[in-house]
Design a protein around this motif. Structure first.
Motif, PDB file in Angstrom:
ATOM      1  N   ILE A 223      -5.326  -0.122   6.292  1.00  0.00           N
ATOM      2  CA  ILE A 223      -5.587   1.088   5.510  1.00  0.00           C
ATOM      3  C   ILE A 223      -4.468   2.111   5.620  1.00  0.00           C
ATOM      4  CG2 ILE A 223      -7.134   3.083   5.332  1.00  0.00           C
ATOM      5  CD1 ILE A 223      -9.438   1.216   5.932  1.00  0.00           C
ATOM      6  N   ASP A 224      -3.889   2.281   6.800  1.00  0.00           N
ATOM      7  CA  ASP A 224      -2.874   3.326   6.988  1.00  0.00           C
ATOM      8  C   ASP A 224      -1.654   3.175   6.076  1.00  0.00           C
ATOM      9  OD1 ASP A 224      -1.839   5.694   8.314  1.00  0.00           O
ATOM     10  OD2 ASP A 224      -0.422   4.319   9.282  1.00  0.00           O
ATOM     11  N   PRO A 225      -1.049   1.991   5.955  1.00  0.00           N
ATOM     12  CA  PRO A 225       0.102   1.888   5.042  1.00  0.00           C
ATOM     13  C   PRO A 225      -0.264   2.173   3.586  1.00  0.00           C
ATOM     14  CG  PRO A 225      -0.021  -0.038   6.477  1.00  0.00           C
ATOM     15  CD  PRO A 225      -1.261   0.754   6.704  1.00  0.00           C
ATOM     16  N   ILE A 226      -1.470   1.790   3.198  1.00  0.00           N
ATOM     17  CA  ILE A 226      -1.914   2.068   1.827  1.00  0.00           C
ATOM     18  C   ILE A 226      -2.109   3.563   1.647  1.00  0.00           C
ATOM     19  CG2 ILE A 226      -3.819   1.725   0.198  1.00  0.00           C
ATOM     20  CD1 ILE A 226      -4.165  -1.088   1.455  1.00  0.00           C
ATOM     21  N   ARG A 227      -2.674   4.220   2.650  1.00  0.00           N
ATOM     22  CA  ARG A 227      -2.895   5.668   2.578  1.00  0.00           C
ATOM     23  C   ARG A 227      -1.581   6.429   2.412  1.00  0.00           C
ATOM     24  NH1 ARG A 227      -5.482   6.567   7.308  1.00  0.00           N
ATOM     25  NH2 ARG A 227      -7.489   6.056   6.382  1.00  0.00           N
ATOM     26  N   ARG A 228      -0.531   5.924   3.053  1.00  0.00           N
ATOM     27  CA  ARG A 228       0.779   6.589   2.951  1.00  0.00           C
ATOM     28  C   ARG A 228       1.371   6.490   1.550  1.00  0.00           C
ATOM     29  NH1 ARG A 228       3.732   3.995   7.927  1.00  0.00           N
ATOM     30  NH2 ARG A 228       1.985   4.085   9.347  1.00  0.00           N
TER      31      ARG A 228
ATOM     32  N   MET B 276     -10.298  15.488  -0.993  1.00  0.00           N
ATOM     33  CA  MET B 276     -11.138  15.056   0.127  1.00  0.00           C
ATOM     34  C   MET B 276     -11.534  13.586   0.031  1.00  0.00           C
ATOM     35  SD  MET B 276     -13.569  18.311   0.934  1.00  0.00           S
ATOM     36  CE  MET B 276     -14.257  17.423   2.302  1.00  0.00           C
ATOM     37  N   LEU B 277     -11.332  12.952  -1.108  1.00  0.00           N
ATOM     38  CA  LEU B 277     -11.724  11.556  -1.291  1.00  0.00           C
ATOM     39  C   LEU B 277     -10.553  10.639  -0.958  1.00  0.00           C
ATOM     40  CD1 LEU B 277     -14.002   9.721  -2.241  1.00  0.00           C
ATOM     41  CD2 LEU B 277     -13.076   9.897  -4.542  1.00  0.00           C
ATOM     42  N   ASP B 278     -10.772   9.756   0.015  1.00  0.00           N
ATOM     43  CA  ASP B 278      -9.748   8.808   0.441  1.00  0.00           C
ATOM     44  C   ASP B 278      -9.980   7.484  -0.287  1.00  0.00           C
ATOM     45  OD1 ASP B 278      -7.799   7.366   1.731  1.00  0.00           O
ATOM     46  OD2 ASP B 278      -8.829   7.308   3.673  1.00  0.00           O
ATOM     47  N   LEU B 279      -9.071   7.119  -1.172  1.00  0.00           N
ATOM     48  CA  LEU B 279      -9.205   5.896  -1.952  1.00  0.00           C
ATOM     49  C   LEU B 279      -8.532   4.697  -1.294  1.00  0.00           C
ATOM     50  CD1 LEU B 279      -8.651   7.300  -5.550  1.00  0.00           C
ATOM     51  CD2 LEU B 279     -10.810   6.751  -4.419  1.00  0.00           C
ATOM     52  N   SER B 280      -7.932   4.896  -0.128  1.00  0.00           N
ATOM     53  CA  SER B 280      -7.235   3.785   0.519  1.00  0.00           C
ATOM     54  C   SER B 280      -8.164   2.628   0.921  1.00  0.00           C
ATOM     55  CB  SER B 280      -6.409   4.268   1.705  1.00  0.00           C
ATOM     56  OG  SER B 280      -7.195   4.952   2.629  1.00  0.00           O
ATOM     57  N   PRO B 281      -9.414   2.858   1.347  1.00  0.00           N
ATOM     58  CA  PRO B 281     -10.283   1.704   1.615  1.00  0.00           C
ATOM     59  C   PRO B 281     -10.560   0.880   0.356  1.00  0.00           C
ATOM     60  CG  PRO B 281     -11.133   3.616   2.753  1.00  0.00           C
ATOM     61  CD  PRO B 281     -10.038   4.095   1.845  1.00  0.00           C
TER      62      PRO B 281
END
Length: 87
Positions: free
Chosen positions: A49-54, A61-66
């Protein structure tokens, strides 16, 4: 690709996908981030998830990386299936 390697890879990707789903669902619950279950899910899924989040742009507030990680797992599963059936 050897059928055992393909099956192992598909199983691994399926487990990782469900771990990402569980992590996303747990994030909506009032669970202590220090809890064992949260820490296990975090350690399993964060390397994906972390590399995608970057790379993904921030959406507030919505994290779409998952979601992106789950889509990536589905694509990888399809590639493995295609590679296994090509042999």
């Amino acid at each position: 690709m050897h059928p055992y390697v393909a099956q192992f890879t598909l199983t691994f990707l399926t487990i990782l996908t469900w771990a990402i789903v569980a992590r996303a669902l747990i994030s909506f619950l009032p669970i202590d981030q220090g809890s064992t279950i949260y820490q296990v899910l975090f350690r399993i899924t964060e390397p994906v998830i972390d590399p995608i989040r970057r790379v993904l742009p921030s959406t507030g507030m919505l994290d779409l990386s998952p979601l992106a990680a789950i889509l990536l797992m589905i694509v990888l599963q399809q590639l493995v299936i295609q590679m296994a059936s090509a042999n």
